[in-house]
Design a protein around this motif. Structure first.
Motif, short mmCIF file in Angstrom:
data_model
loop_
_atom_site.label_atom_id
_atom_site.label_comp_id
_atom_site.label_asym_id
_atom_site.label_seq_id
_atom_site.Cartn_x
_atom_site.Cartn_y
_atom_site.Cartn_z
N ARG A 1 0.81 -1.21 0.00
CA ARG A 1 0.00 0.00 0.00
C ARG A 1 0.85 1.26 0.00
O ARG A 1 0.36 2.33 -0.30
N SER A 2 2.13 1.14 0.32
CA SER A 2 2.97 2.34 0.34
C SER A 2 3.18 2.89 -1.05
O SER A 2 3.56 4.04 -1.21
N ARG A 3 2.93 2.09 -2.09
CA ARG A 3 3.14 2.54 -3.46
C ARG A 3 1.88 3.12 -4.09
O ARG A 3 1.91 3.54 -5.23
N ARG A 4 0.77 3.15 -3.40
CA ARG A 4 -0.47 3.64 -3.98
C ARG A 4 -1.05 4.75 -3.13
O ARG A 4 -0.85 4.80 -1.94
N ALA A 5 -1.75 5.62 -3.78
CA ALA A 5 -2.35 6.75 -3.08
C ALA A 5 -3.50 6.28 -2.19
O ALA A 5 -3.62 6.72 -1.06
N MET A 6 -4.35 5.39 -2.71
CA MET A 6 -5.50 4.94 -1.94
C MET A 6 -5.93 3.56 -2.43
O MET A 6 -6.04 3.33 -3.63
N ALA A 7 -6.19 2.67 -1.50
CA ALA A 7 -6.68 1.34 -1.85
C ALA A 7 -8.16 1.43 -2.21
O ALA A 7 -8.87 2.30 -1.72
N THR A 8 -8.62 0.50 -3.04
CA THR A 8 -10.04 0.49 -3.37
C THR A 8 -10.84 0.03 -2.15
O THR A 8 -10.31 -0.55 -1.21
N LEU A 9 -12.13 0.29 -2.21
CA LEU A 9 -13.04 -0.15 -1.17
C LEU A 9 -12.91 -1.66 -0.96
O LEU A 9 -12.85 -2.15 0.19
N PHE A 10 -12.80 -2.42 -2.05
CA PHE A 10 -12.70 -3.87 -1.93
C PHE A 10 -11.39 -4.30 -1.31
O PHE A 10 -11.35 -5.25 -0.53
N THR A 11 -10.29 -3.63 -1.63
CA THR A 11 -9.02 -3.96 -1.00
C THR A 11 -9.11 -3.70 0.50
O THR A 11 -8.61 -4.50 1.30
N ARG A 12 -9.77 -2.64 0.88
CA ARG A 12 -9.93 -2.35 2.31
C ARG A 12 -10.76 -3.43 3.00
O ARG A 12 -10.48 -3.78 4.15
N ILE A 13 -11.74 -3.98 2.30
CA ILE A 13 -12.51 -5.10 2.86
C ILE A 13 -11.63 -6.34 2.94
O ILE A 13 -11.60 -7.03 3.97
N ILE A 14 -10.89 -6.63 1.88
CA ILE A 14 -10.01 -7.79 1.84
C ILE A 14 -8.98 -7.73 2.98
O ILE A 14 -8.69 -8.73 3.63
N LEU A 15 -8.45 -6.55 3.24
CA LEU A 15 -7.45 -6.37 4.29
C LEU A 15 -8.05 -6.36 5.69
O LEU A 15 -7.32 -6.37 6.68
N GLY A 16 -9.37 -6.31 5.79
CA GLY A 16 -10.02 -6.27 7.10
C GLY A 16 -10.16 -4.89 7.68
O GLY A 16 -10.55 -4.74 8.83
N GLU A 17 -9.84 -3.86 6.89
CA GLU A 17 -10.00 -2.49 7.36
C GLU A 17 -11.47 -2.09 7.41
O GLU A 17 -11.85 -1.21 8.17
N LEU A 18 -12.28 -2.73 6.59
CA LEU A 18 -13.73 -2.55 6.58
C LEU A 18 -14.34 -3.94 6.72
O LEU A 18 -13.75 -4.93 6.27
#
Length: 157
Positions: A19-36
């Protein structure tokens, strides 16, 4: 599938992208990562499947590659094949769990810039119309649908 297999990615020590290489993760990536939060019914090292929070029908599931790809035509043939195999397995479980006439598969991708396959139990063509999505699905309804799908997926193995 074990319950531990459905833990958020960060609890498994797995991060699909640096994630350090991207400005913002998609909503789905945030779900996959457990952030949502997400009601997962499938997880492997290439894709996940979780219930839509605005289901077209009970059991409406999204199959999402872990890799962030905006347009399905940019998926590698191997990843596309894998995602459709998972979608087919989820569809078989949905057929058992919800007893619809058919289980539809739709790939649109305008809502979130991350490829996702909609697996939807259907009884008519209008069941695939996003104007008919349930914007007020309760947590209890979504949990019950996820439990039914998980049980049906376990029965398939």
């Amino acid at each position: 599938m074990l319950a531990s297999d459905l833990l958020p990615a960060y609890e498994q020590g797995f991060h699909p992208a640096d994630r350090s290489r991207r400005a913002m993760a998609t909503l789905f990536t945030r779900i996959i990562l457990g952030e949502l939060p997400g009601r997962f019914v499938h997880r492997d090292d290439r894709c996940v499947a979780f219930l839509s929070i605005h289901p077209l029908q009970p059991g409406h599931t999204l199959v999402v590659p872990i890799e962030e790809v905006d347009h399905w035509i940019d998926l590698s043939p191997d990843l596309l094949h894998h995602c459709t195999q998972v979608a087919q397995r989820v569809a078989r479980a949905a057929q058992q769990a919800f007893q619809p006439e058919k289980v539809g598969l739709m790939l649109a991708g305008l809502e979130v810039p991350h490829v996702h396959f909609h697996v939807v139990p259907i009884n008519s063509g209008t069941d695939l119309d996003f104007a008919n999505q349930n914007l007020n699905a309760s947590a209890a309804e979504l949990d019950a649908a996820a439990d039914k799908l998980r049980q049906a997926l376990q029965a398939l193995t």
